[in-house]
Design an enzyme around this catalytic site. Structure first.
Site, PDB file in Angstrom:
ATOM      1  N   HIS A   9       0.814  -1.213   0.000  1.00 17.75           N
ATOM      2  CA  HIS A   9       0.000   0.000   0.000  1.00 17.75           C
ATOM      3  C   HIS A   9       0.852   1.269   0.000  1.00 17.75           C
ATOM      4  O   HIS A   9       2.018   1.257   0.424  1.00 17.75           O
ATOM      5  CB  HIS A   9      -0.943   0.015   1.203  1.00 17.75           C
ATOM      6  CG  HIS A   9      -0.221   0.074   2.519  1.00 17.75           C
ATOM      7  ND1 HIS A   9       0.306   1.240   3.037  1.00 17.75           N
ATOM      8  CD2 HIS A   9       0.056  -0.893   3.428  1.00 17.75           C
ATOM      9  CE1 HIS A   9       0.873   1.003   4.199  1.00 17.75           C
ATOM     10  NE2 HIS A   9       0.740  -0.292   4.464  1.00 17.75           N
ATOM     11  N   HIS A 155       0.357  -5.526   2.743  1.00 15.49           N
ATOM     12  CA  HIS A 155       1.202  -4.806   3.697  1.00 15.49           C
ATOM     13  C   HIS A 155       2.615  -5.379   3.714  1.00 15.49           C
ATOM     14  O   HIS A 155       2.858  -6.489   3.237  1.00 15.49           O
ATOM     15  CB  HIS A 155       0.580  -4.899   5.086  1.00 15.49           C
ATOM     16  CG  HIS A 155      -0.851  -4.464   5.111  1.00 15.49           C
ATOM     17  ND1 HIS A 155      -1.234  -3.185   5.428  1.00 15.49           N
ATOM     18  CD2 HIS A 155      -1.994  -5.149   4.819  1.00 15.49           C
ATOM     19  CE1 HIS A 155      -2.552  -3.090   5.335  1.00 15.49           C
ATOM     20  NE2 HIS A 155      -3.039  -4.268   4.975  1.00 15.49           N
TER      21      HIS A 155
END
Length: 209
Positions: A9, A155
């Site tokens: 992200h 992540h």
């Protein structure tokens, strides 16, 4: 043969402050739009057939922005908690660089990068692996083996855990593995699930956070 594109992200509000975020559901920083725009230009010009992401807003927002930039807003997408970031337990919300100063560089790197290092009320990277990999094998891999190109936006630690599985990394190698914010790692995978090639798309001047 298909392509698997792993994307971390874009910079979150807490990334910008150097804070361990874990399961705290913070949004993206003001840098996100620019970072996603650069990323979109770097990704291969392929047809994406499915997308997977975590349930945390910084990942889902990155995927939404990326789909807009790539013109694939109708892409089938599944969000699942198996792809969520590592739970940092009692370290959640703490400034990681202040923690480093408190406990020393060696202990800090072990805490941050170690494989089976427990955190009070949180997870080790091994714990993350134990939820990410079964989800990948049971849900995502069959799509890839069917010849479909897959995009995963997640992540730092959930992607490192998946990289360990995909690349058969040992404890030392996974400690060194890294996908920077708004960066991508691209795998070409055959119908049997074997990795044929690996390519990294990193932003110039980007730093690990």
């Amino acid at each position: 043969m298909a392509q698997l594109v792993l994307v971390r992200h874009a910079r979150s509000e807490w990334n910008a402050k150097g804070m361990w975020t874990g399961w705290t559901d913070v949004g993206l920083s003001d840098h996100a739009d620019e970072e996603v725009a650069i990323l979109a230009e770097q990704l291969p010009q392929i047809e994406y057939h499915a997308a997977f992401t975590s349930t945390l807003r910084r990942a889902t927002e990155t995927l939404r922005k990326l789909k807009e930039k790539l013109g694939i807003t109708n892409l089938s997408t599944i969000a699942h908690k198996a792809l969520n970031e590592r739970n940092y337990g009692t370290y959640t919300g703490k400034n990681k660089w202040e923690v480093r100063d408190e406990i020393g560089e060696e202990a800090f790197q072990t805490l941050r990068r170690g494989w089976d290092v427990p955190i009070p009320e949180g997870e080790s990277l091994k714990d993350v692996y134990d939820r990410v990999v079964p989800y990948y094998v049971n849900t995502i891999l069959p799509v890839i083996e069917a010849g479909k190109n897959v995009l995963i936006v997640a992540h730092g630690n959930s992607l490192r855990a998946l990289m360990r599985h995909l690349e058969d990394l040992n404890d030392h190698e996974v400690a060194q593995a890294e996908i920077g914010v708004a960066e991508a790692r691209i795998y070409e995978i055959d119908a049997g699930g074997r990795i044929l090639s690996i390519e990294t798309h990193a932003r110039e001047g980007a730093k690990a956070v």
